[in-house]
Enzyme design. Structure first.
Site, PDB file in Angstrom:
ATOM      1  N   THR A   1       1.080  51.055 -44.703  1.00 58.15           N
ATOM      2  CA  THR A   1       0.423  49.896 -45.339  1.00 58.15           C
ATOM      3  C   THR A   1       1.000  48.615 -44.763  1.00 58.15           C
ATOM      4  OG1 THR A   1      -0.017  51.112 -47.378  1.00 58.15           O
ATOM      5  CG2 THR A   1       0.056  48.706 -47.552  1.00 58.15           C
TER       6      THR A   1
ATOM      7  N   SER B   1       3.398  56.458 -40.650  1.00 57.92           N
ATOM      8  CA  SER B   1       4.152  56.505 -41.897  1.00 57.92           C
ATOM      9  C   SER B   1       5.077  57.719 -41.911  1.00 57.92           C
ATOM     10  CB  SER B   1       3.145  56.610 -43.042  1.00 57.92           C
ATOM     11  OG  SER B   1       3.812  56.735 -44.267  1.00 57.92           O
TER      12      SER B   1
ATOM     13  N   CYS C   1      -4.819  56.789 -52.832  1.00 57.19           N
ATOM     14  CA  CYS C   1      -4.642  55.348 -53.069  1.00 57.19           C
ATOM     15  C   CYS C   1      -5.707  54.753 -53.954  1.00 57.19           C
ATOM     16  CB  CYS C   1      -4.661  54.609 -51.737  1.00 57.19           C
ATOM     17  SG  CYS C   1      -3.596  55.347 -50.545  1.00 57.19           S
TER      18      CYS C   1
HETATM   19  N1  PLP Z   1      -3.369  54.718 -43.505  1.00 54.11           N
HETATM   20  C1  PLP Z   1      -3.853  55.933 -43.780  1.00 54.11           C
HETATM   21  C2  PLP Z   1      -4.949  56.502 -42.944  1.00 54.11           C
HETATM   22  C3  PLP Z   1      -3.348  56.657 -44.866  1.00 54.11           C
HETATM   23  O1  PLP Z   1      -3.824  57.866 -45.146  1.00 54.11           O
HETATM   24  C4  PLP Z   1      -2.310  56.077 -45.649  1.00 54.11           C
HETATM   25  C5  PLP Z   1      -1.795  56.766 -46.849  1.00 54.11           C
HETATM   26  O2  PLP Z   1      -2.520  57.400 -47.579  1.00 54.11           O
HETATM   27  C6  PLP Z   1      -1.838  54.800 -45.299  1.00 54.11           C
HETATM   28  C7  PLP Z   1      -2.388  54.150 -44.219  1.00 54.11           C
HETATM   29  C8  PLP Z   1      -0.747  54.142 -46.087  1.00 54.11           C
HETATM   30  O3  PLP Z   1       0.480  54.718 -45.778  1.00 54.11           O
HETATM   31  P1  PLP Z   1       1.815  54.353 -46.599  1.00 54.11           P
HETATM   32  O4  PLP Z   1       1.786  55.215 -47.805  1.00 54.11           O
HETATM   33  O5  PLP Z   1       2.908  54.693 -45.655  1.00 54.11           O
HETATM   34  O6  PLP Z   1       1.773  52.904 -46.887  1.00 54.11           O
END
Ligand code: PLP
Length: 377
Positions: free
Chosen positions: A71, A203, A334
């Site tokens: 994120t 991530s 999310c």
């Molecule tokens: N981008 C994608 C494609 C994701 O699946 C996710 C998490 O679900 C994220 C970004 C966000 O990752 P983080 O939890 O490390 O912020």
């Protein structure tokens, strides 16, 4: 509990935990401090992790910026480029993405749109993918400052042709970013072969690493020249001024180890995920003909991610009913309160969205664990 929500997060890998532990206990130095061994040890551990991540992704270690997760990486890259190059009156402030990105990209674009940037969202096909010609045409017409297209979709598992798109952006010399969060350890990623791909997000917790850590890859313009962008975090100038704040050494060490494990196990992981996926889809096809519908292109998707509809069955009720035994998801973790923007953009009706279940496997699962699905008739 059978955990089948590995796209939401993964269990920490034992080797990762082992690597992290000293940095939560005796090795508690701040890597920005100097001269004494606690600080030097922390600095060395961070440098090793940077190498491990760089090796996994095929970039230089000094192109790896540690963040709190994907994120933050997405926000950092998109807002950072938009502000640095596109803020002044008359500057190119056009930004291009797709309708099916993770919210950390979509909402960043919306935020910038509200502040006067010219943002566009590309349509996708029935599997939530974009095409090379489509992107090429849009980029030629719009001349965006930055284009951000995810590598693999977290809800439906579809893969975008990032290698081919990188060639398009290498030719037209526009900035190109991909959110690779869901493909690491499942698809080979070699940025050294894709000079057109300038930025990448990943991530830790999606690949057996800890939560709260990730990386933004910011490729240099040349061997000596760093790409400039406006940082999100201002302060002590850590991470080459891209991201201030004391480094979370234990998490960074964990991310590095998770990257090493992902790199070493890539082929076996993919093979095993495909075996398990075939085993499970065969059960569904055999027992539930006409009662299930698959959302993804079976040939071209993230291994181990199955997005399917149980026709006539409400997904939330099913997930709740099974929740004592099996952890499943309706799509993403999310934004699970909102109907999926991904399935919607892929042309699915609200009814189809409400029947959709996402199963995400882990290579350590055994076929015998999946036998429970044989009972659903
Ligand atoms: N981008 C994608 C494609 C994701 O699946 C996710 C998490 O679900 C994220 C970004 C966000 O990752 P983080 O939890 O490390 O912020």
């Amino acid at each position: 509990m059978l955990y089948l929500d590995n796209s939401a997060t993964t269990k920490i890998h034992p080797e990762v935990l082992e690597a992290m532990m000293p940095y939560l206990q005796e090795e508690y130095g701040n890597p920005s401090s100097k001269f004494y061994s606690l600080a030097e040890n922390a600095k060395k551990a961070v440098a090793k992790a940077r190498e491990q991540v760089a090796t996994l992704l095929g970039c230089d270690p000094d192109e790896v910026v540690f963040t709190s997760g994907a994120t933050e990486s997405n926000n950092m890259i998109i807002k950072g480029i938009a502000d640095y190059y596109g803020r002044e009156a008359g500057a190119n402030n056009r930004l291009l993405t797709t309708k099916v990105e993770h919210p950390s990209v979509i909402e960043t674009f919306n935020f910038l749109g509200e502040r006067g940037y010219n943002v566009s969202f590309l349509d996708v096909d029935q599997y939530a993918r974009v095409g090379v010609e489509q992107v090429k045409e849009a980029a030629a017409k719009m001349q965006p400052l930055l284009t951000s297209i995810m590598w693999g979709n977290n809800e439906i598992g579809s893969l975008n042709p990032i290698e081919e798109l990188a060639k398009v952006f290498e030719e037209n010399r526009q900035f190109f970013h991909t959110d690779a969060t869901q493909v690491i350890g499942k698809v080979p990623v070699d940025m050294s072969k894709m000079p057109g791909l300038r930025f990448l997000s990943m991530s830790g917790h999606k690949i057996g690493g800890p939560k709260g850590v990730g990386a933004a890859i910011i490729r240099k313009q040349s061997k000596e020249i760093y790409t400039r962008l406006t940082p999100l975090m201002h302060g002590g100038g850590q991470e080459n001024n891209y991201r201030s704040g004391t480094l979370a050494v234990h998490n960074i060490v964990g991310l590095g180890k998770a990257a090493e494990v992902a790199e070493t196990n890539l082929e076996n992981n993919v093979q095993r995920l495909k075996e398990l996926e075939n085993y499970l889809t065969d059960i569904f096809k055999k027992n539930l003909t006409g009662k299930v519908k698959f959302n993804s292109d079976e040939q071209d998707k993230i291994p181990g991610l199955i997005s399917l509809q149980f026709i006539g069955v409400n997904n939330e009720l099913l997930i709740k009913k099974l929740s004592a035994y099996i952890a499943l998801s309706s799509g993403s973790a999310c934004s699970s309160s909102k109907p999926s923007h991904v399935l919607n953009a892929a042309g699915k009706s609200l009814e189809e969205v409400r029947q959709t279940i996402r199963i995400t496997l882990d290579s350590k699962i055994d076929e015998s664990d999946l036998k429970v699905f044989d009972k659903i008739k």
